[in-house]
Design a protein around this motif. Structure first.
Motif, PDB file in Angstrom:
ATOM      1  N   GLN A   1       0.838  -1.207   0.000  1.00 24.35           N
ATOM      2  CA  GLN A   1       0.000   0.000   0.000  1.00 24.35           C
ATOM      3  C   GLN A   1       0.870   1.253   0.000  1.00 24.35           C
ATOM      4  OE1 GLN A   1      -3.429   0.174  -0.318  1.00 24.35           O
ATOM      5  NE2 GLN A   1      -2.949   2.324  -0.657  1.00 24.35           N
ATOM      6  N   ARG A   2       1.970   1.212   0.743  1.00 24.47           N
ATOM      7  CA  ARG A   2       2.889   2.356   0.770  1.00 24.47           C
ATOM      8  C   ARG A   2       3.458   2.598  -0.622  1.00 24.47           C
ATOM      9  NH1 ARG A   2       8.490   3.358   1.684  1.00 24.47           N
ATOM     10  NH2 ARG A   2       8.805   5.368   2.669  1.00 24.47           N
ATOM     11  N   HIS A   3       3.854   1.518  -1.313  1.00 23.92           N
ATOM     12  CA  HIS A   3       4.374   1.662  -2.675  1.00 23.92           C
ATOM     13  C   HIS A   3       3.311   2.233  -3.605  1.00 23.92           C
ATOM     14  CE1 HIS A   3       7.827  -1.442  -2.176  1.00 23.92           C
ATOM     15  NE2 HIS A   3       8.114  -0.288  -1.652  1.00 23.92           N
ATOM     16  N   ALA A   4       2.088   1.734  -3.474  1.00 27.87           N
ATOM     17  CA  ALA A   4       1.001   2.241  -4.312  1.00 27.87           C
ATOM     18  C   ALA A   4       0.748   3.721  -4.029  1.00 27.87           C
ATOM     19  CB  ALA A   4      -0.270   1.423  -4.069  1.00 27.87           C
ATOM     20  N   ASN A   5       0.795   4.110  -2.767  1.00 25.63           N
ATOM     21  CA  ASN A   5       0.605   5.522  -2.406  1.00 25.63           C
ATOM     22  C   ASN A   5       1.711   6.391  -2.969  1.00 25.63           C
ATOM     23  OD1 ASN A   5      -1.687   4.793  -1.000  1.00 25.63           O
ATOM     24  ND2 ASN A   5      -0.721   4.909   1.012  1.00 25.63           N
ATOM     25  N   LEU A   6       2.961   5.914  -2.879  1.00 28.23           N
ATOM     26  CA  LEU A   6       4.083   6.678  -3.431  1.00 28.23           C
ATOM     27  C   LEU A   6       3.967   6.809  -4.945  1.00 28.23           C
ATOM     28  CD1 LEU A   6       7.076   5.337  -1.317  1.00 28.23           C
ATOM     29  CD2 LEU A   6       6.298   7.702  -1.442  1.00 28.23           C
ATOM     30  N   ALA A   7       3.577   5.727  -5.614  1.00 28.96           N
ATOM     31  CA  ALA A   7       3.419   5.772  -7.068  1.00 28.96           C
ATOM     32  C   ALA A   7       2.308   6.743  -7.463  1.00 28.96           C
ATOM     33  CB  ALA A   7       3.132   4.375  -7.612  1.00 28.96           C
ATOM     34  N   SER A   8       1.229   6.726  -6.725  1.00 33.99           N
ATOM     35  CA  SER A   8       0.123   7.643  -6.998  1.00 33.99           C
ATOM     36  C   SER A   8       0.548   9.095  -6.776  1.00 33.99           C
ATOM     37  CB  SER A   8      -1.058   7.296  -6.088  1.00 33.99           C
ATOM     38  OG  SER A   8      -2.090   8.216  -6.257  1.00 33.99           O
ATOM     39  N   GLN A   9       1.260   9.333  -5.700  1.00 32.75           N
ATOM     40  CA  GLN A   9       1.747  10.686  -5.416  1.00 32.75           C
ATOM     41  C   GLN A   9       2.723  11.140  -6.492  1.00 32.75           C
ATOM     42  OE1 GLN A   9       5.016  11.810  -4.282  1.00 32.75           O
ATOM     43  NE2 GLN A   9       4.225  13.885  -4.189  1.00 32.75           N
TER      44      GLN A   9
ATOM     45  N   LEU B   1      12.818  15.295 -12.401  1.00 30.88           N
ATOM     46  CA  LEU B   1      13.853  14.252 -12.499  1.00 30.88           C
ATOM     47  C   LEU B   1      14.313  13.795 -11.119  1.00 30.88           C
ATOM     48  CD1 LEU B   1      16.128  15.595 -15.395  1.00 30.88           C
ATOM     49  CD2 LEU B   1      14.569  13.631 -15.454  1.00 30.88           C
ATOM     50  N   TYR B   2      14.592  14.755 -10.251  1.00 29.93           N
ATOM     51  CA  TYR B   2      15.055  14.408  -8.911  1.00 29.93           C
ATOM     52  C   TYR B   2      13.963  13.683  -8.118  1.00 29.93           C
ATOM     53  CZ  TYR B   2      16.754  14.541  -4.181  1.00 29.93           C
ATOM     54  OH  TYR B   2      17.130  14.170  -2.920  1.00 29.93           O
ATOM     55  N   THR B   3      12.732  14.169  -8.221  1.00 28.54           N
ATOM     56  CA  THR B   3      11.631  13.546  -7.499  1.00 28.54           C
ATOM     57  C   THR B   3      11.410  12.116  -7.986  1.00 28.54           C
ATOM     58  OG1 THR B   3      10.592  15.694  -7.198  1.00 28.54           O
ATOM     59  CG2 THR B   3       9.190  13.784  -6.886  1.00 28.54           C
ATOM     60  N   ASN B   4      11.575  11.887  -9.266  1.00 29.37           N
ATOM     61  CA  ASN B   4      11.451  10.547  -9.825  1.00 29.37           C
ATOM     62  C   ASN B   4      12.535   9.632  -9.253  1.00 29.37           C
ATOM     63  OD1 ASN B   4      10.193   8.695 -11.775  1.00 29.37           O
ATOM     64  ND2 ASN B   4      12.194   8.776 -12.749  1.00 29.37           N
ATOM     65  N   LEU B   5      13.757  10.137  -9.193  1.00 29.89           N
ATOM     66  CA  LEU B   5      14.862   9.356  -8.617  1.00 29.89           C
ATOM     67  C   LEU B   5      14.586   9.041  -7.151  1.00 29.89           C
ATOM     68  CD1 LEU B   5      17.732   8.190  -9.093  1.00 29.89           C
ATOM     69  CD2 LEU B   5      18.618  10.417  -8.379  1.00 29.89           C
ATOM     70  N   LEU B   6      14.097  10.031  -6.435  1.00 29.93           N
ATOM     71  CA  LEU B   6      13.757   9.860  -5.020  1.00 29.93           C
ATOM     72  C   LEU B   6      12.660   8.811  -4.839  1.00 29.93           C
ATOM     73  CD1 LEU B   6      14.283  11.023  -2.158  1.00 29.93           C
ATOM     74  CD2 LEU B   6      12.496  12.692  -2.638  1.00 29.93           C
TER      75      LEU B   6
ATOM     76  N   ARG C   1       2.793  10.167  -9.631  1.00 28.31           N
ATOM     77  CA  ARG C   1       2.001  10.449 -10.829  1.00 28.31           C
ATOM     78  C   ARG C   1       1.328  11.821 -10.728  1.00 28.31           C
ATOM     79  NH1 ARG C   1       0.723   5.589 -11.174  1.00 28.31           N
ATOM     80  NH2 ARG C   1      -0.961   5.639  -9.658  1.00 28.31           N
ATOM     81  N   GLN C   2       0.769  12.114  -9.558  1.00 35.92           N
ATOM     82  CA  GLN C   2       0.101  13.405  -9.356  1.00 35.92           C
ATOM     83  C   GLN C   2       1.122  14.550  -9.428  1.00 35.92           C
ATOM     84  OE1 GLN C   2      -1.773  13.967  -5.529  1.00 35.92           O
ATOM     85  NE2 GLN C   2      -3.246  15.395  -6.392  1.00 35.92           N
ATOM     86  N   HIS C   3       2.292  14.350  -8.857  1.00 36.52           N
ATOM     87  CA  HIS C   3       3.356  15.362  -8.907  1.00 36.52           C
ATOM     88  C   HIS C   3       3.715  15.657 -10.362  1.00 36.52           C
ATOM     89  CE1 HIS C   3       7.647  16.669  -8.661  1.00 36.52           C
ATOM     90  NE2 HIS C   3       7.134  17.436  -7.728  1.00 36.52           N
ATOM     91  N   TRP C   4       3.885  14.605 -11.146  1.00 42.67           N
ATOM     92  CA  TRP C   4       4.250  14.791 -12.544  1.00 42.67           C
ATOM     93  C   TRP C   4       3.135  15.514 -13.307  1.00 42.67           C
ATOM     94  CZ3 TRP C   4       7.865  15.707 -15.647  1.00 42.67           C
ATOM     95  CH2 TRP C   4       7.667  15.631 -17.024  1.00 42.67           C
TER      96      TRP C   4
END
Length: 185
Positions: A53-61, A103-108, A63-66
C-alpha cells in the motif's frame, strides 16, 4: 498389607493425576504455539499489505506530482505559481528547474519504493548532477530543503550536497569515480 495397598493406590492416583496434568499442559502449550504461529503469519501478511500500500501511495503521489508539473510547464501562467526560487529566473529557466525537480523527485521515488539501493541512488544522482541546469536548480532550492529535518528526504538531500562538494573539489574530469557511495541502512 492393607496399608501398602492404600499407599500404592494413592501413588497410582497421584501418578495418573500428574500424567493428566502434564498432558494438559502439553496440549495447552501446543494450542498456544499454534495460535502464536497463526498470529505471526497474519502479522507478516499485514506488513506485506502495508508495504504494498505504501508503494502504491508513493506511485500515486509521483504520478500526481508529474501531472501538476506538466501542467505548469505547459502553461506559463501556472509556471509562475511555482516560482519559489531564491533568485529571479526567466520563464525558460523556471520550466527547466521544474523539469529538474521532476527528475530528482522521480529518482527519489524510485529509491523510496525499493527500485534503487542507496548506492544506486547515489550513482544516478552523480550522473544527473553533471548537468549545470540541474545543479543550478539544486542551489536555487537550497532553503526549501533546509526546512526538511529528520526525514529520509532531508538525509538524501545532504547526501547530494556532500556529493556536489566532492565533485566541485575533485581534481579529475572522471566524475563517475568521485565520491564514496553511501552504505545502505
Amino acid at each position: 498389607m492393607t496399608t501398602r495397598k492404600i499407599r500404592k493406590r494413592g501413588l497410582d492416583v497421584a501418578a495418573v493425576a500428574g500424567l493428566g496434568m502434564a498432558a494438559g499442559i502439553l496440549a495447552t502449550a501446543a494450542v498456544q504455539r499454534h495460535t502464536l504461529e497463526s498470529l505471526r503469519t497474519r502479522l507478516e501478511r499485514l506488513e506485506q499489505q502495508s508495504h504494498a500500500q505504501r508503494h502504491a501511495n508513493l506511485a500515486s503521489q509521483q504520478r500526481q506530482h508529474w501531472e501538476l508539473l506538466s501542467k505548469a510547464m505547459d502553461d506559463p501562467e501556472l509556471t509562475e505559481v511555482l516560482d519559489i526560487f531564491e533568485i529571479p529566473v526567466t520563464a525558460q529557466k523556471r520550466r527547466q528547474y521544474l523539469f529538474a525537480n521532476a527528475l530528482y523527485t522521480n529518482l527519489l521515488c524510485y529509491y523510496r519504493i525499493g527500485n534503487l539501493s542507496r548506492d544506486e541512488f547515489f550513482k544516478h544522482a552523480r550522473g544527473m548532477f553533471q548537468n549545470p541546469i540541474v545543479r543550478e536548480y539544486w542551489y536555487a532550492t537550497r532553503h526549501q530543503r533546509a526546512s526538511l529535518t529528520g526525514t529520509e528526504e532531508a538525509e538524501l538531500g545532504r547526501l547530494i550536497d556532500d556529493l556536489l562538494l566532492q565533485l566541485d573539489e575533485a581534481d579529475t574530469d572522471e566524475w563517475w569515480v568521485v565520491g564514496e557511495p553511501p552504505l545502505d541502512p
